[in-house]
Each structure stands twice: as structure tokens, then as C-alpha cells.
Design a protein around this motif. Sequence first.
Motif, PDB file in Angstrom:
ATOM      1  N   GLY A 181      -3.268  -7.920  44.492  1.00  0.00           N
ATOM      2  CA  GLY A 181      -2.660  -8.243  45.780  1.00  0.00           C
ATOM      3  C   GLY A 181      -3.668  -8.212  46.928  1.00  0.00           C
ATOM      4  N   TYR A 182      -4.552  -7.210  46.905  1.00  0.00           N
ATOM      5  CA  TYR A 182      -5.511  -7.056  47.997  1.00  0.00           C
ATOM      6  C   TYR A 182      -6.657  -8.064  47.924  1.00  0.00           C
ATOM      7  N   LYS A 191     -13.124  -0.447  51.153  1.00  0.00           N
ATOM      8  CA  LYS A 191     -13.642   0.181  52.373  1.00  0.00           C
ATOM      9  C   LYS A 191     -15.015   0.832  52.147  1.00  0.00           C
ATOM     10  N   ARG A 235      -9.402   4.454  44.656  1.00  0.00           N
ATOM     11  CA  ARG A 235      -8.443   4.074  45.700  1.00  0.00           C
ATOM     12  C   ARG A 235      -7.010   4.066  45.186  1.00  0.00           C
ATOM     13  N   LEU A 236      -6.791   4.705  44.010  1.00  0.00           N
ATOM     14  CA  LEU A 236      -5.449   4.882  43.451  1.00  0.00           C
ATOM     15  C   LEU A 236      -4.748   3.567  43.118  1.00  0.00           C
ATOM     16  N   MET A 237      -5.557   2.529  42.870  1.00  0.00           N
ATOM     17  CA  MET A 237      -4.942   1.222  42.640  1.00  0.00           C
ATOM     18  C   MET A 237      -4.710   0.967  41.156  1.00  0.00           C
ATOM     19  N   ILE A 273      -4.964  11.652  38.258  1.00  0.00           N
ATOM     20  CA  ILE A 273      -5.747  10.694  39.058  1.00  0.00           C
ATOM     21  C   ILE A 273      -7.230  11.068  39.015  1.00  0.00           C
ATOM     22  N   ARG A 314      -8.789  10.297  35.724  1.00  0.00           N
ATOM     23  CA  ARG A 314      -9.052   8.862  35.579  1.00  0.00           C
ATOM     24  C   ARG A 314     -10.293   8.439  36.361  1.00  0.00           C
ATOM     25  N   PRO A 332      -1.953  -4.783  39.601  1.00  0.00           N
ATOM     26  CA  PRO A 332      -1.161  -5.570  40.554  1.00  0.00           C
ATOM     27  C   PRO A 332      -1.566  -5.301  42.012  1.00  0.00           C
ATOM     28  N   THR A 333      -1.886  -4.036  42.321  1.00  0.00           N
ATOM     29  CA  THR A 333      -2.260  -3.701  43.699  1.00  0.00           C
ATOM     30  C   THR A 333      -3.608  -4.318  44.058  1.00  0.00           C
TER      31      THR A 333
END
Lengths: 140, 343
Positions: free
Chosen positions: A87-88, A121, A78-80, A52, A55, A83-84
Motif C-alpha cells: 500500500g505504501y 523514513k 516498521r511493523l509492516m 515483533i 522477527r 499488504p501494508t
Amino acid sequence: MKKDSLPQDPSALKNFTREVCYVKDEDGKYEQGLSTGWNVKADALNEAWVEINRRIEEAAKQVELGKKSPVLFFMELRLMDYPTLSGYTGFWKFTIKRHMKPSVFKKLSEKKLKIYAKVFKISVDELKSFDGRNIDRYTK
Amino acid sequence: MEEILTDIPSKRQHIQTAHCENGVVTSLLKYHGVDFMNEPLAFGIGAGMFYVHLPFLKINNAPAIAFRIMPGYIFRDTCKALGVNITRKKFRSPDAAKTYLDNKIAEGEPVGCQVGVFNLPYFPREYRFHFNAHNIIIHGFENGRYIVSDPVMEELTSLSPEELEEVRFARGPLAPNGQIYYPSDVGEISPERLKKAVKKGIKKTAWWMTQVPIEQIGARGFNYTAKKIRKWRSELGERKAGLYLAQIVRMQEEIGTGGGGFRFIYAAFLEQAAEILNNDKLIPFSEEMTKSGDLLRYNAVRMAGVIKGRNTEQKDFDEVADAMAEISALELQAFKKLRKLRL
């Protein structure tokens, strides 16, 4: 697994909780045992975090070189994944990929920037001013 | 909000389990008077044990494998087999979700909530990924905070209304959409009904593990993963291949699995099933599951050697794959026999 071989290694769960494992007691019957952690899986989790962080740094470098927009950096931070983030934000993956082009990002409307900033955030200013060099602010 | 929502403390029983969904099923059914319920039983009746390797999907940039059935199935199948009705509700609006929850706990009844893990403040940071199929129980509201029984935690914990809203409305794959669920009309469950439910659970798992004609699903799935592992080093390079193995270790051993990729929980279930059905023939199957779990754990140690960079030759990957193939054969044989066993 026998009860006395249940590992009690230090792990990230320390000060939070111990985990339930199923172990055999002296009579060979199953019961719950509590474990503080196991080095083997701590190594695996640690490896996931090394990746992580790699990256995140790679994303910062891409932004610094002007190849990608800050959207990529904050997505990784934010570790996304797509797809995540999709979604947000409510944006399609295709759209997000476009927003990662610095040229497209520069022309993004305030409204879209606000959506990203809220999801990550951070403030819109922080989003716009990330240049890849001020990475320490977010990773330290 | 006023504090009228406080549940009776004596009823606020926290039960810690290995896996969150098992825990929610166990706690909620126990609350409704099903005293015999425990985690292995819920896991077995709900046919939770499984294996699948989804070839095209990636989770956290590594292969998607699972040692358990789809989220939600354990709760659904356990309740169904025991003749318990479930009420489930999803919401568009966080306000409606909150009102519904508040009304429910005002009645003094604990309810299950699906939540995302990423923003759960009582989890260690290292464990907070975007995983949206976590389950918790809300027991009431006190001093401005919801009382939370999270099955994987040792103690009761709490969340502020804002924190709870955030995790109930996490987004992305498996988004909870504020889902709330609880058993309704829990009647007396007769010993016959329990026996039937246990048999049904066993047969269902045996079917899933042996009868699906897709090589990625069930006991054969381990063999599929083994085939993949043999190619990872040459196709992806050492670093990425190691990372993929790390993903397997985590899915298999991380908090929630009970150790050995849920195999020990299932072994515990078969041990109980032998007692409930008064059938000693199930004991050898429990032992087979223990063996499978132990083999998985040895293999995790082997994989850790690769991950840490101690053993990164092709032969080390082959050893991991060999062990996976062995587990595949063991489980395939065990479940084929179990399927034929007269219960």
C-alpha cells in the motif's frame, strides 16, 4: 463485570490515558468505569512485542547471511506486512518479494530505492548500508 | 492558515467512550442536538456486536478474529435507523482533503475523520500498529494545530497539519484515503423513531449472530475458533500457538472493547433498550450478555496462563477451547430466543 472488580493495573497506557470499560454499579446498573490497564492483556500485548522483536532480529540475521535484502529488515522494523508495504510503496507483493533477494536489490534503481527509503523514513544510504550487523542503531 | 477556524469552545465537547466509532457517532449526533445519544445506544442501534473468525486472513501474523461488526457499519446503521443523512468523502489528493476539512471546520462544525494509528503521536508506542480504521473528530484549528477529540482519550488533544495529513493518508488494508464524514439534516427524532431504531438494531444483531449459515460467523464462530485452538499446539508448536492466543486476548480485551469483547457494552445497551421499549423481557438478555462477557474475561485469564508459559500442556489449550464452546452455546441460545422475542 462489577465496578469493584475493574482492574487498575499498570500498563503502557500510563501517562497517556485511561480506558473506558462498562461495569455494573452497586445497584446492578451499567455505567462507564475508567481503568489504567489489566495485567492479563498487558501480557498479551507484551507477547506480541516479543514476537515483533524476534522477527526484526531474525530479519537482520537473514540480511547478515546474505539471504535477504534490507527491505525485509525495514519492513519488519516498521511493523509492516506485505499488504501494508504494498500500500505504501505501490509495488505488488510479488515485486517486493523479488526486491528482498540481495541480487535483485543490488540492481534496484535509485528511484525505487528512494520510494522504499521514504516509506521506511530513512535515507537511501541507510537502506543500502544496512548489513545486519548495525542493527543496534535501529532497535536501541 | 489563519486562526479563523476556531470553533466556539463551549461547543467543543469531548466525550470519552470505549470504542472509537461509537464515540464519533455519539459525539457528532449529540452536537447536532440528539441529546439522548450515548455509546451503548449507538453500538446497539448500529448493530455493532458480532463475532467472526476469518480463516485465511492473518493480522500481524496471527489469526484475524473480530468481536465487532465491520468498520463504518455502526455509524452508517445508527444514522440510517434514526433517519439521519450522512455525508462521506474520500480523497486522492491530500491538499484537496485538507481544503475540504478546513472549509468544514470554518463553518464551525465538527467532523469525523478516519485515520491510521501507526503514526498517531499521542498514542503510546506499544499501541501503534498499522491499523487504519481508527476514528477521530476534528473540532477546529488553533495555534497552528488541529483540535482533536479522540474518543478513546480522556482529554482533547491536537495534531499538527503534517501529522494529521500523515494519519489521514495512511496506506495498506482499510486505507482511510482522507475519509471525512459527518451527519447532515439531523431533524427532531421522535420517541417512536427511537423505539423503532432500537428494535431494528436488536433484530439485526440477533440475525447476524444466529442466521448466517457459515460456521465462522456469529455465535457459531466461537465454536469454530474453539476447534482451531485444540489443534494449534500440535500443528504450530507452543510458541506460535501462544502467540495466536495472545491475539485473541488483545482483540477481546484491548482498549476499545469496553471489556469482555464488547459484550458489556451490548449488555448496557439491552438494559437501556428495556427502558426505552418499556419491556422487562429484555433484562434477562442483558444478563446473558454480561455472563458471556464474564466468561470471556475468565477465558482471557486462562489464555494469559498459556501465553506466560505457566500452563502449556494440550489440556490447557483444551480448557480454553471448552470455554469458547460454552460461550458459543450460550450466545447461540440467547440470540435465538432474542430473535423470537416480540418487541
